[in-house]
Design a protein around this motif. Structure first.
Motif, PDB file in Angstrom:
ATOM      1  N   HIS A  63     -34.829 -18.267  -3.594  1.00  0.00           N
ATOM      2  CA  HIS A  63     -35.868 -17.798  -4.620  1.00  0.00           C
ATOM      3  C   HIS A  63     -35.892 -16.353  -4.590  1.00  0.00           C
ATOM      4  CE1 HIS A  63     -36.542 -21.880  -3.798  1.00  0.00           C
ATOM      5  NE2 HIS A  63     -37.039 -22.079  -5.240  1.00  0.00           N
ATOM      6  N   ILE A  80     -32.467 -14.924 -15.956  1.00  0.00           N
ATOM      7  CA  ILE A  80     -33.784 -15.167 -15.696  1.00  0.00           C
ATOM      8  C   ILE A  80     -33.996 -16.690 -15.981  1.00  0.00           C
ATOM      9  CG2 ILE A  80     -34.532 -14.738 -18.157  1.00  0.00           C
ATOM     10  CD1 ILE A  80     -36.579 -13.363 -15.258  1.00  0.00           C
ATOM     11  N   ARG A  81     -33.139 -17.403 -16.720  1.00  0.00           N
ATOM     12  CA  ARG A  81     -33.335 -18.788 -16.742  1.00  0.00           C
ATOM     13  C   ARG A  81     -32.729 -19.531 -15.829  1.00  0.00           C
ATOM     14  NH1 ARG A  81     -31.171 -17.349 -22.339  1.00  0.00           N
ATOM     15  NH2 ARG A  81     -29.264 -18.286 -21.087  1.00  0.00           N
ATOM     16  N   LEU A  82     -31.807 -18.988 -15.034  1.00  0.00           N
ATOM     17  CA  LEU A  82     -31.014 -19.750 -14.112  1.00  0.00           C
ATOM     18  C   LEU A  82     -31.312 -19.619 -12.559  1.00  0.00           C
ATOM     19  CD1 LEU A  82     -27.425 -19.122 -15.851  1.00  0.00           C
ATOM     20  CD2 LEU A  82     -29.048 -21.367 -15.907  1.00  0.00           C
ATOM     21  N   THR A 119     -33.140 -10.620 -17.517  1.00  0.00           N
ATOM     22  CA  THR A 119     -33.224 -11.073 -18.869  1.00  0.00           C
ATOM     23  C   THR A 119     -32.200 -10.600 -19.810  1.00  0.00           C
ATOM     24  OG1 THR A 119     -35.720 -10.759 -18.651  1.00  0.00           O
ATOM     25  CG2 THR A 119     -34.831 -10.713 -20.872  1.00  0.00           C
ATOM     26  N   GLY A 135     -29.460 -13.035 -18.961  1.00  0.00           N
ATOM     27  CA  GLY A 135     -29.560 -14.574 -19.128  1.00  0.00           C
ATOM     28  C   GLY A 135     -29.791 -15.274 -17.812  1.00  0.00           C
TER      29      GLY A 135
END
Length: 112
Positions: free
Chosen positions: A72, A90-92, A85, A88
């Motif tokens: 984390h 940030i989504r994973l 961001t 991409g």
């Protein structure tokens, strides 16, 4: 500027630049963790974040999940958020905005 990966208790604090020069250190510190390791990285003091460093973080998170653990990111600095961001990721990657949120206490420990 050199990046320091300090084991300060919980979580691991990353400071300085996650740039090309820091990649070998970052890779070495995140590879070879025992199966079941739950790892939290405090990225609030990161001043530069290269997209290749994010690739290392993503690979470490994926490896940890496959082995029954996790990774984390906590309190990422603005430059880290922008890089996450833009790529991409940030989504994973699991990101907690700051340490004051109501989240389970992160730990750096082998899962029981």
């Amino acid at each position: 500027m050199h990046t320091q990966l300090k084991l300060t208790s919980r979580p691991i604090t990353v400071t300085g630049s996650l740039d090309l020069a820091a990649l070998p250190t970052l890779r070495a510190r995140l590879s070879g963790l025992p199966p079941g390791t739950r790892l939290t990285l405090n990225l609030s003091a990161v001043t530069v974040c290269d997209h290749r460093a994010l690739g290392i973080l993503f690979a470490a998170a994926r490896r940890a999940r496959r082995q029954g653990g996790g990774l984390h990111l906590v309190a990422p600095s603005d430059v880290v958020v922008k890089s996450l961001t833009a790529t991409g990721l940030i989504r994973l990657l699991p990101v907690v905005a700051d340490r004051t949120t109501d989240t389970p206490e992160p730990e750096i420990a082998k899962a029981a």
